[in-house]
Design a protein around this motif. Structure first.
Motif, PDB file in Angstrom:
ATOM      1  N   UNK A  96      30.935   1.801  60.076  1.00 16.16           N
ATOM      2  CA  UNK A  96      29.950   0.623  60.394  1.00 16.16           C
ATOM      3  C   UNK A  96      28.936   1.012  61.720  1.00 16.16           C
ATOM      4  N   UNK A  97      27.537   0.871  61.045  1.00 18.60           N
ATOM      5  CA  UNK A  97      26.618   1.478  61.989  1.00 18.60           C
ATOM      6  C   UNK A  97      26.551   0.235  63.288  1.00 18.60           C
ATOM      7  N   UNK A  98      26.435   1.018  64.312  1.00 24.37           N
ATOM      8  CA  UNK A  98      26.602   0.258  65.516  1.00 24.37           C
ATOM      9  C   UNK A  98      24.994   0.050  66.239  1.00 24.37           C
ATOM     10  N   UNK A  99      24.055   0.587  65.545  1.00 22.27           N
ATOM     11  CA  UNK A  99      22.665   0.614  66.228  1.00 22.27           C
ATOM     12  C   UNK A  99      22.314  -0.929  66.337  1.00 22.27           C
ATOM     13  N   UNK A 100      22.576  -1.577  65.233  1.00 22.94           N
ATOM     14  CA  UNK A 100      22.175  -2.748  65.001  1.00 22.94           C
ATOM     15  C   UNK A 100      22.790  -3.814  65.927  1.00 22.94           C
ATOM     16  N   UNK A 101      23.799  -3.576  66.413  1.00 25.93           N
ATOM     17  CA  UNK A 101      24.588  -4.378  67.601  1.00 25.93           C
ATOM     18  C   UNK A 101      23.844  -4.053  68.828  1.00 25.93           C
ATOM     19  N   UNK A 102      23.573  -2.693  69.285  1.00 25.29           N
ATOM     20  CA  UNK A 102      22.853  -2.410  70.400  1.00 25.29           C
ATOM     21  C   UNK A 102      21.400  -3.136  70.628  1.00 25.29           C
ATOM     22  N   UNK A 103      20.701  -2.948  69.140  1.00 24.83           N
ATOM     23  CA  UNK A 103      19.342  -3.290  69.088  1.00 24.83           C
ATOM     24  C   UNK A 103      19.342  -4.669  69.236  1.00 24.83           C
ATOM     25  N   UNK A 104      20.331  -5.475  68.591  1.00 25.28           N
ATOM     26  CA  UNK A 104      20.318  -6.987  68.556  1.00 25.28           C
ATOM     27  C   UNK A 104      20.545  -7.532  70.064  1.00 25.28           C
ATOM     28  N   UNK A 105      21.354  -6.802  70.962  1.00 24.30           N
ATOM     29  CA  UNK A 105      21.555  -7.069  72.234  1.00 24.30           C
ATOM     30  C   UNK A 105      20.217  -7.001  73.202  1.00 24.30           C
ATOM     31  N   UNK A 106      19.615  -5.738  73.145  1.00 26.60           N
ATOM     32  CA  UNK A 106      18.668  -5.710  74.057  1.00 26.60           C
ATOM     33  C   UNK A 106      17.326  -6.631  73.561  1.00 26.60           C
ATOM     34  N   UNK A 107      17.082  -6.598  72.334  1.00 30.11           N
ATOM     35  CA  UNK A 107      15.992  -7.445  71.715  1.00 30.11           C
ATOM     36  C   UNK A 107      16.533  -9.103  72.333  1.00 30.11           C
ATOM     37  N   UNK A 108      17.633  -9.442  71.951  1.00 30.37           N
ATOM     38  CA  UNK A 108      18.067 -10.793  72.488  1.00 30.37           C
ATOM     39  C   UNK A 108      17.682 -11.156  74.031  1.00 30.37           C
ATOM     40  N   UNK A 109      18.227 -10.151  74.593  1.00 27.67           N
ATOM     41  CA  UNK A 109      17.984 -10.314  76.310  1.00 27.67           C
ATOM     42  C   UNK A 109      16.344 -10.634  76.649  1.00 27.67           C
ATOM     43  N   UNK A 110      15.722  -9.797  76.060  1.00 33.84           N
ATOM     44  CA  UNK A 110      14.273  -9.903  76.220  1.00 33.84           C
ATOM     45  C   UNK A 110      13.636 -11.370  75.904  1.00 33.84           C
ATOM     46  N   UNK A 164      25.310 -11.522  66.056  1.00 35.50           N
ATOM     47  CA  UNK A 164      24.541 -11.803  64.828  1.00 35.50           C
ATOM     48  C   UNK A 164      23.778 -10.826  64.112  1.00 35.50           C
ATOM     49  N   UNK A 165      23.021  -9.926  64.906  1.00 33.66           N
ATOM     50  CA  UNK A 165      22.416  -8.855  63.945  1.00 33.66           C
ATOM     51  C   UNK A 165      23.302  -8.011  63.587  1.00 33.66           C
ATOM     52  N   UNK A 183      25.490 -16.440  61.464  1.00 35.67           N
ATOM     53  CA  UNK A 183      25.304 -17.591  62.236  1.00 35.67           C
ATOM     54  C   UNK A 183      26.624 -18.138  62.488  1.00 35.67           C
ATOM     55  N   UNK A 184      27.640 -18.144  61.446  1.00 37.45           N
ATOM     56  CA  UNK A 184      28.579 -18.710  61.483  1.00 37.45           C
ATOM     57  C   UNK A 184      29.576 -18.155  62.719  1.00 37.45           C
ATOM     58  N   UNK A 185      29.549 -16.740  62.471  1.00 40.20           N
ATOM     59  CA  UNK A 185      30.569 -15.994  63.307  1.00 40.20           C
ATOM     60  C   UNK A 185      29.908 -15.841  64.666  1.00 40.20           C
ATOM     61  N   UNK A 186      28.659 -15.656  64.759  1.00 41.32           N
ATOM     62  CA  UNK A 186      28.366 -15.851  66.293  1.00 41.32           C
ATOM     63  C   UNK A 186      28.388 -17.115  67.093  1.00 41.32           C
ATOM     64  N   UNK A 187      28.483 -18.334  66.219  1.00 33.27           N
ATOM     65  CA  UNK A 187      28.668 -19.645  67.076  1.00 33.27           C
ATOM     66  C   UNK A 187      29.759 -19.728  67.626  1.00 33.27           C
ATOM     67  N   UNK A 188      31.118 -19.115  67.321  1.00 33.30           N
ATOM     68  CA  UNK A 188      32.081 -18.927  68.089  1.00 33.30           C
ATOM     69  C   UNK A 188      32.087 -18.135  69.226  1.00 33.30           C
ATOM     70  N   UNK A 189      31.099 -17.180  69.394  1.00 35.54           N
ATOM     71  CA  UNK A 189      31.141 -16.277  70.424  1.00 35.54           C
ATOM     72  C   UNK A 189      30.249 -17.299  71.511  1.00 35.54           C
ATOM     73  N   UNK A 190      29.065 -17.858  70.895  1.00 37.27           N
ATOM     74  CA  UNK A 190      28.219 -18.480  71.592  1.00 37.27           C
ATOM     75  C   UNK A 190      28.757 -19.798  72.344  1.00 37.27           C
ATOM     76  N   UNK A 191      29.544 -20.285  71.907  1.00 40.53           N
ATOM     77  CA  UNK A 191      30.187 -21.864  72.168  1.00 40.53           C
ATOM     78  C   UNK A 191      30.463 -21.994  73.579  1.00 40.53           C
ATOM     79  N   UNK A 192      31.481 -21.036  74.213  1.00 44.60           N
ATOM     80  CA  UNK A 192      31.659 -21.393  75.673  1.00 44.60           C
ATOM     81  C   UNK A 192      30.408 -21.056  76.475  1.00 44.60           C
ATOM     82  N   UNK A 193      29.543 -20.012  76.159  1.00 46.61           N
ATOM     83  CA  UNK A 193      28.600 -19.653  76.992  1.00 46.61           C
ATOM     84  C   UNK A 193      27.588 -20.761  76.987  1.00 46.61           C
ATOM     85  N   UNK A 194      27.276 -21.232  75.918  1.00 45.33           N
ATOM     86  CA  UNK A 194      26.243 -22.371  75.561  1.00 45.33           C
ATOM     87  C   UNK A 194      26.667 -23.633  76.289  1.00 45.33           C
TER      88      UNK A 194
END
Ligand SMILES: CN(C)C(=N)NCCC[C@H](N)C(=O)O
Length: 287
Positions: free
Chosen positions: A1-15, A73-74, A110-121
């Protein structure tokens, strides 16, 4: 499973998140409180009572959570496409996936991220809705002193399931709208990019910004309901489920209530998602 997308998703999301948080605070307040006459009134009142810091309330937690949420998500999006089409991110320019596959991958992300997002949101929305100025001696104390205090008092008063308040609505909001998000981005990139080439930075900025607007326009009605479910029993009303929240909001405030925050959501969505996609594409090309 390529991990670059996970890291790129994190940095781009933070910006994107830092850029968009002040807009987000105004949106949350307009959606869950009735005391503002509009965007400008909300911005002016926030500034007068809470200074510039008022716009950044509730940001520390999302900064941490974006690492998880955007990379999920990414990462899920790209890996579902890998499963469906057997192509990597780079190969997808010469062998573009069908829009149906892009939509399925986006909805899954979107479906999977919703469950990670819920408490933070939930914590973000509760903190953003505190309009008390920073605590001064003798002044009215806000209900929550910060994100950790907010988590601990939700756990104490509402139990562990309290942290998932609004998560069902969040899932309903994010599953289809993230499909729309990625399809819009892909479609616009393909319109303005010669076959087999990478889209230019200008194309990525415009396509990312428009994808953000399209997804938020579709998401706003359920976003309003989600915010109200998350605030239920605090300042707002108590609801017996999502449907009750929809019906009683529409009865009391008219159908326009479902579009509360639409303008500010769209104004926020363009820069946030332009920056998110530009940094995401840039990071993946560098690696
Ligand atoms: C619920 N919707 C519409 C979305 N999550 N859309 C994707 C945009 C994600 C970006 N971090 C943002 O906050 O705009």
């Amino acid at each position: 499973m390529p991990v670059e997308e996970f890291v790129a998703g994190w940095i781009s999301g933070a910006l994107g998140l830092i850029l968009g948080h002040p807009f987000d605070t105004i949106k949350v307040r307009l959606q869950s409180q009735n005391k503002y006459r509009g965007i400008l009134d909300c911005a002016v009142q926030t500034y007068q009572h809470e200074s510039i810091l008022g716009f950044f309330k509730g940001m520390s937690f999302p900064i941490v959570s974006i690492a998880i949420v955007n990379s999920v998500l990414f990462g899920i999006y790209s890996n579902v496409l890998l499963v469906l089409t057997s192509t990597t991110h780079q190969e997808r320019r010469s062998q573009p996936p069908s829009y149906t596959n892009v939509f399925i991958a986006g909805c899954t992300g979107g479906f999977v991220q919703a469950y990670f997002l819920a408490p933070f949101d939930l914590v973000k929305v509760r903190l953003q809705n505190q309009t008390e100025p920073r605590a001064q001696l003798g002044s009215l104390q806000p209900r929550y002193r910060g994100p950790l205090h907010c988590v601990s008092s939700i756990l104490r008063k509402e139990g562990p399931q309290g942290l998932l308040r609004g998560s069902g609505t969040l899932m309903l909001r994010d599953t289809p709208t993230l499909g729309i998000y990625f399809v819009t981005y892909e479609w616009l990139c393909r319109q303005y990019t010669p076959k087999g080439q990478n889209p230019s930075s200008a194309t990525v900025l415009v396509a990312g910004g428009c994808a953000g607007i399209a997804s938020w326009v579709a998401a706003t009605p359920l976003d309003v309901i989600k915010c109200r479910m998350q605030m239920a029993g605090l300042k707002g009303q108590v609801y017996h489920g999502v449907l009750d929240c929809m019906v009683s909001s529409a009865r009391q405030e008219g159908p326009g209530v479902f579009f509360r925050g639409l303008t500010i959501n769209s104004a926020r969505a363009f820069p946030v998602n332009a920056v998110t996609f530009l940094s995401y594409e840039y990071l993946l090309r560098c690696w």
